[in-house]
Design an enzyme around this catalytic site. Structure first.
Site, mmCIF file in Angstrom:
data_model
loop_
_atom_site.group_PDB
_atom_site.id
_atom_site.type_symbol
_atom_site.label_atom_id
_atom_site.label_comp_id
_atom_site.label_asym_id
_atom_site.label_seq_id
_atom_site.Cartn_x
_atom_site.Cartn_y
_atom_site.Cartn_z
ATOM 1 N N ASN A 173 12.532 8.339 -9.676
ATOM 2 C CA ASN A 173 13.065 7.603 -8.532
ATOM 3 C C ASN A 173 12.121 6.543 -7.995
ATOM 4 O O ASN A 173 12.552 5.611 -7.307
ATOM 5 C CB ASN A 173 13.437 8.570 -7.408
ATOM 6 C CG ASN A 173 12.278 9.469 -7.006
ATOM 7 O OD1 ASN A 173 11.854 10.319 -7.793
ATOM 8 N ND2 ASN A 173 11.766 9.314 -5.802
ATOM 9 N N THR A 198 0.805 -1.228 0.000
ATOM 10 C CA THR A 198 0.000 0.000 0.000
ATOM 11 C C THR A 198 0.838 1.279 0.000
ATOM 12 O O THR A 198 0.286 2.367 -0.050
ATOM 13 C CB THR A 198 -0.939 0.016 1.220
ATOM 14 O OG1 THR A 198 -0.150 -0.080 2.419
ATOM 15 C CG2 THR A 198 -1.924 -1.142 1.164
ATOM 16 N N GLY A 199 2.157 1.171 0.056
ATOM 17 C CA GLY A 199 3.008 2.352 0.055
ATOM 18 C C GLY A 199 3.184 2.943 -1.329
ATOM 19 O O GLY A 199 2.717 2.396 -2.332
ATOM 20 N N ALA A 200 3.914 4.078 -1.391
ATOM 21 C CA ALA A 200 4.113 4.763 -2.675
ATOM 22 C C ALA A 200 4.830 3.869 -3.673
ATOM 23 O O ALA A 200 4.476 3.846 -4.861
ATOM 24 C CB ALA A 200 4.904 6.055 -2.454
ATOM 25 N N VAL A 201 5.831 3.122 -3.211
ATOM 26 C CA VAL A 201 6.533 2.194 -4.102
ATOM 27 C C VAL A 201 5.716 0.926 -4.293
ATOM 28 O O VAL A 201 5.653 0.373 -5.390
ATOM 29 C CB VAL A 201 7.933 1.873 -3.558
ATOM 30 C CG1 VAL A 201 8.614 0.798 -4.404
ATOM 31 C CG2 VAL A 201 8.798 3.131 -3.546
ATOM 32 N N CYS A 221 17.958 4.401 -5.087
ATOM 33 C CA CYS A 221 17.427 5.020 -6.305
ATOM 34 C C CYS A 221 18.461 5.903 -7.002
ATOM 35 O O CYS A 221 18.600 5.859 -8.240
ATOM 36 C CB CYS A 221 16.168 5.824 -5.991
ATOM 37 S SG CYS A 221 16.319 6.931 -4.565
ATOM 38 N N ARG A 254 -2.388 -2.241 10.058
ATOM 39 C CA ARG A 254 -3.139 -1.001 9.838
ATOM 40 C C ARG A 254 -3.728 -0.938 8.429
ATOM 41 O O ARG A 254 -4.805 -0.384 8.213
ATOM 42 C CB ARG A 254 -2.214 0.189 10.085
ATOM 43 C CG ARG A 254 -2.876 1.548 9.960
ATOM 44 C CD ARG A 254 -1.905 2.682 10.252
ATOM 45 N NE ARG A 254 -0.825 2.761 9.276
ATOM 46 C CZ ARG A 254 0.414 2.376 9.506
ATOM 47 N NH1 ARG A 254 0.757 1.873 10.693
ATOM 48 N NH2 ARG A 254 1.346 2.485 8.579
ATOM 49 N N HIS A 261 14.759 12.244 -9.700
ATOM 50 C CA HIS A 261 16.070 12.675 -9.221
ATOM 51 C C HIS A 261 16.916 13.180 -10.383
ATOM 52 O O HIS A 261 16.940 12.572 -11.460
ATOM 53 C CB HIS A 261 16.826 11.516 -8.570
ATOM 54 C CG HIS A 261 16.255 11.050 -7.271
ATOM 55 N ND1 HIS A 261 15.263 11.716 -6.590
ATOM 56 C CD2 HIS A 261 16.572 9.957 -6.506
ATOM 57 C CE1 HIS A 261 14.987 11.057 -5.476
ATOM 58 N NE2 HIS A 261 15.768 10.004 -5.399
#
Length: 365
Positions: free
Chosen positions: A330, A14-17, A131, A42, A255
């Site tokens: 990135n 569920t994270g950005a990555v 990255c 969570r 980046h």
């Protein structure tokens, strides 16, 4: 003959990555027979889509990896420390996006365009590099192959999203507050657990990660030693000299890096020759036409898998030395895409298998 399929798990889904891992996996050549999405308690119960079908996120436990062939992990160092050995113990191969396993002697650190052969030595865990390191070595390796490489000095211009979703969100909130004439507060950057925090909006922060005793930040340390391990198989290799300065800039994604490099004397390197080499290099897009103001920009690289290179020019004071400008997304080539790309190569090379567990270095970690 029925095509072999793989049971794939995404850890930290569920994270950005993690969400980008899911998207890149969906677009990959990997024949996914079954998908499992894992995260913290969570986030358990959240629903994400994979190939048009809803998949419910589950809480990660050691038993979550029973029957899994391949794990794409992006849950952070402590999560990977705990769960990667458990996955390997159960027969899964882990491609890990955290920093935890990168310097482990039994873990190959891989950028497919640079050192795919290192996959042959894996013991169940493969590490995805930092990255900022990834995009630099993608650009440098074809130059090294053609002209040798003696020295590298890099300065980075790293996006807020490199600090995770919290860093990205803080930049957006600060920019909004600044533009409205409201107080700007900071609680995440440059390092969330540090004693002091500074705003990134309309600012530059010459600190990424914590400071080491020698005055370098850990981000700078990673770029130095990861480059050596990827290119030469030894994090302390003396075959190339590498140093750098890492700076956080108020850009959401992408980046940028200015890279000074010295080629081997007598190899005949020229800016035009380097441009030719880069134009044919895997994973590289050359954008280099000063007459038309053509050069890489983060805003154009966002959402793309490639590494973009421009501003190739000779150093006017040092023989056989050159400068270039390198930009990449990135969150894709620097994280999700490189991870999935490694997994694609594992599948293509029939390496999605754990060596004899009697000698596996992670089963008791």
């Amino acid at each position: 003959m029925t095509e072999k399929t793989y049971h794939v798990a995404i850890l930290g889904a569920t994270g950005a990555v993690g969400t980008r891992l899911l998207s890149q996996l969906e677009q990959s050549t990997i024949p996914v027979g079954q998908i499992k999405l894992l995260a913290s308690a969570r986030s358990a119960g959240t629903t994400l889509m994979f190939k048009g079908e809803p998949v419910t996120v589950e809480e990660a436990t050691p038993e979550s990896f029973d029957g899994v062939d391949l794990v794409l992990a992006s849950g952070g160092g402590s999560v990977s420390k705990r769960f990667a050995p458990e996955a390997v113990k159960r027969g899964a191969v882990v491609v890990d996006n955290s920093s935890y396993w990168r310097m482990h002697d039994d873990v190959p650190l891989v950028v497919p365009e640079v050192n795919e052969a290192a996959l042959q030595t894996h013991q169940g865990i493969i590490a995805n590099p930092n990255c900022s390191t990834i995009q630099m070595v993608v650009a440098l390796e074809p130059i090294r192959q053609a002209y040798g490489l003696e020295r590298v000095i890099v300065s980075t211009y790293q996006a807020a999203s490199g600090a995770g979703q919290l860093g990205w969100d803080e930049l957006v909130a600060q920019t909004t507050a600044y533009n409205a004439g409201e107080p700007v507060t900071a609680s995440v950057l440059p390092v969330r657990g540090a004693a002091k925090h500074y705003p990134l909006a309309y600012n530059l922060l010459p600190q990424i990660d914590v400071f080491e005793d020698d005055g370098y930040t850990h981000e700078e340390w990673k770029m130095i030693h990861e480059t050596k391990k990827i290119m030469f198989g030894d994090k302390d290799s003396r075959d190339v000299k590498v140093t750098g300065t890492a700076v956080r800039v108020p850009v959401p994604i992408g980046h940028g890096e200015t890279v000074y490099f010295e080629t081997a004397a007598g190899t005949g390197a020229t800016a035009q020759g380097i441009q030719q080499v880069l134009s044919q290099a895997p994973g590289v897009v050359l954008e280099d036409n000063p007459a038309e103001q053509l050069y890489p920009q983060p805003v154009n690289a966002a959402g793309k898998r490639e590494t973009f290179v421009g501003r190739v020019r000779p150093d006017l004071e040092v023989d056989d030395a050159f400068h270039m400008w390198v930009v990449s997304d990135n969150l894709l080539k620097g994280a999700a895409w490189n991870t999935v790309q490694i997994a694609e190569r594992l599948v293509a090379l029939d390496l999605v298998r754990v060596p004899d567990t009697a000698t596996n270095p992670f089963t008791t970690a």
